[in-house]
Design a protein around this motif. Structure first.
Motif, short mmCIF file in Angstrom:
data_model
loop_
_atom_site.label_atom_id
_atom_site.label_comp_id
_atom_site.label_asym_id
_atom_site.label_seq_id
_atom_site.Cartn_x
_atom_site.Cartn_y
_atom_site.Cartn_z
N ARG A 143 0.67 -1.21 -0.15
CA ARG A 143 -0.01 0.07 -0.09
C ARG A 143 0.87 1.22 -0.01
N ASN A 149 4.60 -4.21 9.86
CA ASN A 149 3.09 -3.69 9.30
C ASN A 149 2.20 -5.06 9.41
N PRO A 150 1.91 -5.26 10.78
CA PRO A 150 1.28 -6.49 11.14
C PRO A 150 -0.21 -6.56 10.75
N TYR A 154 -3.85 -5.97 11.11
CA TYR A 154 -4.53 -5.04 12.12
C TYR A 154 -5.90 -4.56 11.85
N1 GLN Z 1 -4.08 -1.04 5.27
C1 GLN Z 1 -4.53 -2.62 4.81
C2 GLN Z 1 -5.94 -2.31 4.08
O1 GLN Z 1 -6.51 -1.32 4.47
C3 GLN Z 1 -4.29 -3.63 6.06
C4 GLN Z 1 -2.81 -3.84 6.20
C5 GLN Z 1 -2.66 -4.64 7.36
O2 GLN Z 1 -3.72 -5.30 7.93
N2 GLN Z 1 -1.43 -4.39 7.95
O3 GLN Z 1 -6.49 -3.18 3.60
#
Ligand code: GLN
Length: 279
Positions: free
Chosen positions: A93, A185-186, A188
């Motif tokens: 991303r 960047n786990p 989340y």
């Molecule tokens: N940012 C990602 C999303 O919005 C999720 C990334 C993550 O879970 N580390 O899909």
């Protein structure tokens, strides 16, 4: 726009917004089918060969099933490089570029030992290894499939990253090496956030990389910060990408764990997206 691009746009508008359909149509014609961009822009009539026609139909079918264009093309751009991606890894991303930029800026011309936890495609680890040529970079992931893709990317981009299969949630991880930087960047995203997610993410990207187990928003951050007490060198730093809803919670948790100089940093959309702290 000629009749070919109009037809592609019309087909895609059943699934995508007019702007997305337009951008996808141009990308398909110019970048994927290799048609002459000038012919497209000047509206020249384009006659497709049988094999190109077949390729186009296949791309459109996949897009109609919401498959991300990056999986269809097989790569995604990140921090100026092209990374192989497939449904076994999260698509890098743009927000994560900001995390890399921050680490690079703070370590230019240095030789940090870096650990990337949950590397996926390897985009963070490999970008850091490229931008900081003296760095010694290690990257962990629980998924063998992700590690295969990350190793491929590191070979293609000609950097030396040490990849290790590791489940960070397992107790008793020890390491002979200590690090200047731990970055992660786990997963989340919480169960309750599923409803707001786009089909291309929810139906195609790996659940294991997106959703945090036990619906516990701090699970990975707590575990990694705990590991950091042992794995970080005395002046070592931790850099996290976070769920924008939990900036304060991650900060408070790091404070309780005696981390110093904790900062919650906004991404370019103005959402709290990164946290950094010193041991
Ligand atoms: N940012 C990602 C999303 O919005 C999720 C990334 C993550 O879970 N580390 O899909």
């Amino acid at each position: 726009m000629n009749s070919l691009t109009s037809r592609i746009r019309q087909t895609l508008q059943k699934t995508y917004s007019p702007e997305e359909a337009k951008a996808l149509a141009m990308m398909i014609c110019c970048d994927m089918l290799g048609l002459n961009a000038l012919d497209i822009y000047t509206g020249k009539d384009i006659i497709l060969s049988a094999s190109t026609h077949c390729e186009l139909e296949n791309i459109l079918l996949r897009l109609q099933k919401h498959e991300p264009i990056q999986y269809i093309r097989g790569f995604a751009e990140f921090y100026g490089n092209s990374f192989r991606v497939a449904p076994g890894v999260l698509i890098p991303r743009p927000e994560t570029v900001e995390l890399v930029e921050m680490i690079v800026k703070e370590h230019t011309a240095m030789a940090p030992a870096v650990l990337d936890i949950g590397t996926g495609s390897g985009c963070i680890a490999i970008s850091l290894a490229k931008a900081l040529p003296k760095a010694k970079v290690t990257a962990w992931d629980i998924s063998e499939e992700a590690l295969t893709i990350a190793r491929y990317n590191s070979e293609k981009l000609e950097v030396n990253v040490r990849f290790e299969k590791q489940d960070v949630l397992l107790e008793g991880i020890s390491s002979e090496v200590q690090y200047d930087v731990i970055v992660s960047n786990p997963p989340y995203i919480l169960e309750g956030e599923k409803l707001a997610m786009e089909a291309n993410v929810l139906e195609w990207e790996p659940e294991q990389a997106l959703f945090v187990p036990d619906n516990d928003p701090l699970l990975f951050y707590r575990r990694i910060a705990d590991l950091g007490r042992e794995l970080l060198l005395p002046n070592g730093k931790i850099y996290f990408e976070i769920n924008q809803a939990y900036g304060n919670e991650v900060r408070d948790m790091l404070r309780e764990m005696h981390y110093k100089e904790i900062e919650v940093i906004n991404d370019f959309f103005g959402n709290p997206r990164m946290v950094k702290a010193n041991k």
